[in-house]
Design a protein around this motif. Structure first.
Motif, PDB file in Angstrom:
ATOM      1  N   UNK A 267     -12.398   9.823  16.691  1.00 46.59           N
ATOM      2  CA  UNK A 267     -12.636  10.567  17.940  1.00 46.59           C
ATOM      3  C   UNK A 267     -13.646  11.675  17.704  1.00 46.59           C
ATOM      4  N   UNK A 268     -13.737  12.153  16.466  1.00 50.13           N
ATOM      5  CA  UNK A 268     -14.647  13.246  16.140  1.00 50.13           C
ATOM      6  C   UNK A 268     -13.985  14.607  16.113  1.00 50.13           C
ATOM      7  N   UNK A 269     -12.665  14.644  16.253  1.00 46.30           N
ATOM      8  CA  UNK A 269     -11.972  15.924  16.305  1.00 46.30           C
ATOM      9  C   UNK A 269     -12.223  16.765  15.058  1.00 46.30           C
ATOM     10  N   UNK A 327     -11.155  11.965  28.598  1.00 51.26           N
ATOM     11  CA  UNK A 327     -11.590  13.369  28.537  1.00 51.26           C
ATOM     12  C   UNK A 327     -12.496  13.594  27.332  1.00 51.26           C
ATOM     13  N   UNK A 328     -12.133  13.017  26.194  1.00 48.85           N
ATOM     14  CA  UNK A 328     -12.953  13.199  24.991  1.00 48.85           C
ATOM     15  C   UNK A 328     -14.322  12.546  25.125  1.00 48.85           C
ATOM     16  N   UNK A 329     -14.375  11.350  25.709  1.00 49.10           N
ATOM     17  CA  UNK A 329     -15.654  10.668  25.899  1.00 49.10           C
ATOM     18  C   UNK A 329     -16.571  11.473  26.815  1.00 49.10           C
ATOM     19  N   UNK A 330     -16.006  11.982  27.918  1.00 54.31           N
ATOM     20  CA  UNK A 330     -16.794  12.774  28.866  1.00 54.31           C
ATOM     21  C   UNK A 330     -17.253  14.076  28.215  1.00 54.31           C
ATOM     22  N   UNK A 331     -16.311  14.768  27.544  1.00 57.59           N
ATOM     23  CA  UNK A 331     -16.647  16.050  26.935  1.00 57.59           C
ATOM     24  C   UNK A 331     -17.769  15.943  25.920  1.00 57.59           C
ATOM     25  N   UNK A 417     -27.714  12.539  19.696  1.00 58.13           N
ATOM     26  CA  UNK A 417     -27.302  11.171  19.386  1.00 58.13           C
ATOM     27  C   UNK A 417     -25.981  11.134  18.623  1.00 58.13           C
ATOM     28  N   UNK A 418     -25.740  12.140  17.763  1.00 58.19           N
ATOM     29  CA  UNK A 418     -24.483  12.182  17.014  1.00 58.19           C
ATOM     30  C   UNK A 418     -23.298  12.345  17.957  1.00 58.19           C
ATOM     31  N   UNK A 419     -23.419  13.253  18.915  1.00 59.94           N
ATOM     32  CA  UNK A 419     -22.323  13.456  19.862  1.00 59.94           C
ATOM     33  C   UNK A 419     -22.184  12.268  20.817  1.00 59.94           C
ATOM     34  N   UNK A 425     -17.578   5.988  20.895  1.00 57.00           N
ATOM     35  CA  UNK A 425     -16.384   5.530  20.188  1.00 57.00           C
ATOM     36  C   UNK A 425     -15.127   5.830  21.000  1.00 57.00           C
ATOM     37  N   UNK A 426     -15.059   7.014  21.616  1.00 56.82           N
ATOM     38  CA  UNK A 426     -13.898   7.343  22.440  1.00 56.82           C
ATOM     39  C   UNK A 426     -13.791   6.423  23.650  1.00 56.82           C
ATOM     40  N   UNK A 427     -14.927   6.052  24.225  1.00 52.66           N
ATOM     41  CA  UNK A 427     -14.911   5.099  25.347  1.00 52.66           C
ATOM     42  C   UNK A 427     -14.400   3.738  24.869  1.00 52.66           C
ATOM     43  N   UNK A 428     -14.812   3.335  23.655  1.00 52.76           N
ATOM     44  CA  UNK A 428     -14.332   2.077  23.077  1.00 52.76           C
ATOM     45  C   UNK A 428     -12.821   2.113  22.869  1.00 52.76           C
ATOM     46  N   UNK A 429     -12.292   3.267  22.497  1.00 58.19           N
ATOM     47  CA  UNK A 429     -10.858   3.392  22.215  1.00 58.19           C
ATOM     48  C   UNK A 429     -10.015   3.235  23.481  1.00 58.19           C
TER      49      UNK A 429
END
Length: 463
Positions: A267-269, A327-331, A417-419, A425-429
């Motif tokens: 998720x990148x947390x 929420x994570x994908x949008x953020x 691009x990193x974000x 990835x969050x959208x894939x999850x």
């Protein structure tokens, strides 16, 4: 027995069990402190040692490598030495590792010191929840284990605040070394813990187990029933590895646990946990503002964790995961877009920070606590230790990968691009949650196991 005497007898066990569980949950506080403290220190370490971003990545990720090794050995250690002695060893390593970090004379020595800290975390993260589950009464077991998760987020917040306090001087040695102080208090408190009654019974020490349970429960009838229940559970031997080789249904549950933990990390947390000041620097903030916004990340993480506690058993696991990943994908998607367009005005800076904090909320209310819950729920009884060990090891390995690649990604493909990559990835999850993750709300572990072993698809084993 008269009512007054009964009340007196019942009060002491309640106080004893709460004190015992809170003390053990302090392992989570130490875990959180060691996760959070490196975030504010990296820029000063880099300036002092004159090292590259790649070396900083190794300093950050060495702790996760140690944690993976510690977690692998913690199962044997907690069985051979006991839960209490394993936690004491973790406490010693916490203190030694913190002081080792503070006096490190080079980046290489600091990497080794961080690895030692990781060993402590690996042992503690395996043993503390296990100990809590074994000493807490059934009625408050969930609350006590949740306290452990809350302690982790609280430790991260305290580390961020401590880093902020030391940031004006840039003294990274104090940042890393000061957490030895709560480590000493934690270690001293551990000596007052009783041994786990379940472990005592495993070692044939029935009288000692009864003594501990009488102290913790205060009712001999409850103690007798609990000992009978533990005896019955101990008849079910763990056959994880052989079961993994022979049973394809068990391989599916282990695979799901591994996948869930990889999802949590990707998720990148922990990118934000380890590199928050660097992220805020790229938004245009000075050092002091970077540190205060990093503290805001920690506070948001603590408060949002309470959302999961409030709704997980009311709404279910999957709806909260859907909301969290969205929420994570949008953020992160918005953060990437803003960094790509350029964060110039004060309003744009605040908006970008708000989107990053929104991402933190999404994680803390969903994937943070719920992945651990699901990983324990989907494993069958005879293979539970093996399955959870595999998923926990995956958590630390993927955590290390995230920590060791973020700065490289920033310099290689760019900030935006990193974000966007993590947002994708969050959208894939979201899709993976729909297709593979079961809803386990209000379903017994026995029913989940029956469905798994009967060959039902993973998403339906909670039905």
């Amino acid at each position: 027995m008269d009512v007054a005497a009964h009340r007196t007898q019942a009060t002491h066990p309640k106080a004893a069990i709460v004190t015992t569980c809170v003390l053990a949950a302090l392992a989570g506080l130490m875990f959180g402190l060691d996760i959070g403290v490196i975030s504010g220190a990296t820029q000063f370490i880099q300036s002092d040692f004159k090292v590259s971003d790649r070396t900083i990545e190794w300093i950050v990720s060495a702790m996760m490598a140690g944690a993976a090794v510690g977690a692998l050995g913690a199962g044997w250690m907690s069985a051979a030495l006991g839960r209490k002695r394993s936690l004491i060893l973790a406490g010693v390593l916490f203190i030694a590792g913190s002081l080792f970090c503070a006096v490190a004379g080079s980046a290489t020595i600091l990497i080794v010191a961080r690895f030692v800290l990781g060993l402590a975390i690996g042992v503690a993260t395996f043993t503390a929840p296990l100990y809590l589950a074994e000493v807490a009464p059934e009625k408050i077991r969930g609350a006590m284990i949740s306290t452990y998760q809350l302690m982790i987020t609280t430790g991260i917040l305290l580390a961020f605040l401590s880093d902020t306090a030391f940031s004006s001087s840039g003294n990274w040695r104090w940042m890393l070394g000061v957490i030895a102080a709560p480590g000493v208090l934690f270690l001293l408190g551990l000596f007052y813990l009783p041994d786990s009654p379940r472990w005592l019974l495993m070692r044939g020490r029935r009288k000692d187990a009864e003594t501990v349970l009488v102290k913790l429960r205060g009712d001999e009838a409850i103690v007798k029933k609990e000992i009978d229940d533990i005896d019955e559970q101990l008849k079910t031997r763990q056959h994880g590895f052989s079961m993994f080789r022979e049973n394809p249904n068990f391989r599916r549950s282990v695979g799901l646990g591994v996948l869930l933990q990889a999802m949590q990390q990707f998720t990148g947390m922990n990118v934000v946990m380890y590199y928050a000041p660097r992220i805020f620097k790229d938004m245009g903030y000075d050092t002091q503002a970077q540190m205060w916004f990093t503290a805001a990340v920690g506070l948001t993480n603590v408060l949002a964790t309470l959302i999961a506690f409030a709704f997980v058993d009311r709404l279910g696991r999957k709806p909260i995961l859907y909301a969290g990943f969205t929420i994570m994908a949008v953020g992160l998607g918005v953060v990437g877009t803003m960094l790509g367009l350029g964060v110039n005005s004060r309003g744009e800076q605040y908006f970008t920070v708000a989107m990053l904090l929104l991402f933190i909320v999404g994680f803390a209310m969903s994937a943070g606590p719920l992945i651990w819950t699901l990983c324990s729920e989907v494993q069958p009884l005879k293979g539970r230790d093996f399955g959870i060990a595999c998923s926990t090891f995956t958590n630390w390995v993927t955590n290390m990968i995230v920590g060791a690649t973020f700065l490289t990604l920033l310099s290689g493909i760019g900030n935006a691009q990193t974000f966007w990559l993590y947002a994708a990835l969050n959208a894939l999850f979201i899709g993976i949650t729909f297709w593979l993750v079961p809803e386990t709300k209000n379903v017994t572990l026995e029913q989940i196991e029956r469905n798994l072993m009967s060959g039902k698809s993973l998403r339906k084993i909670g039905q």
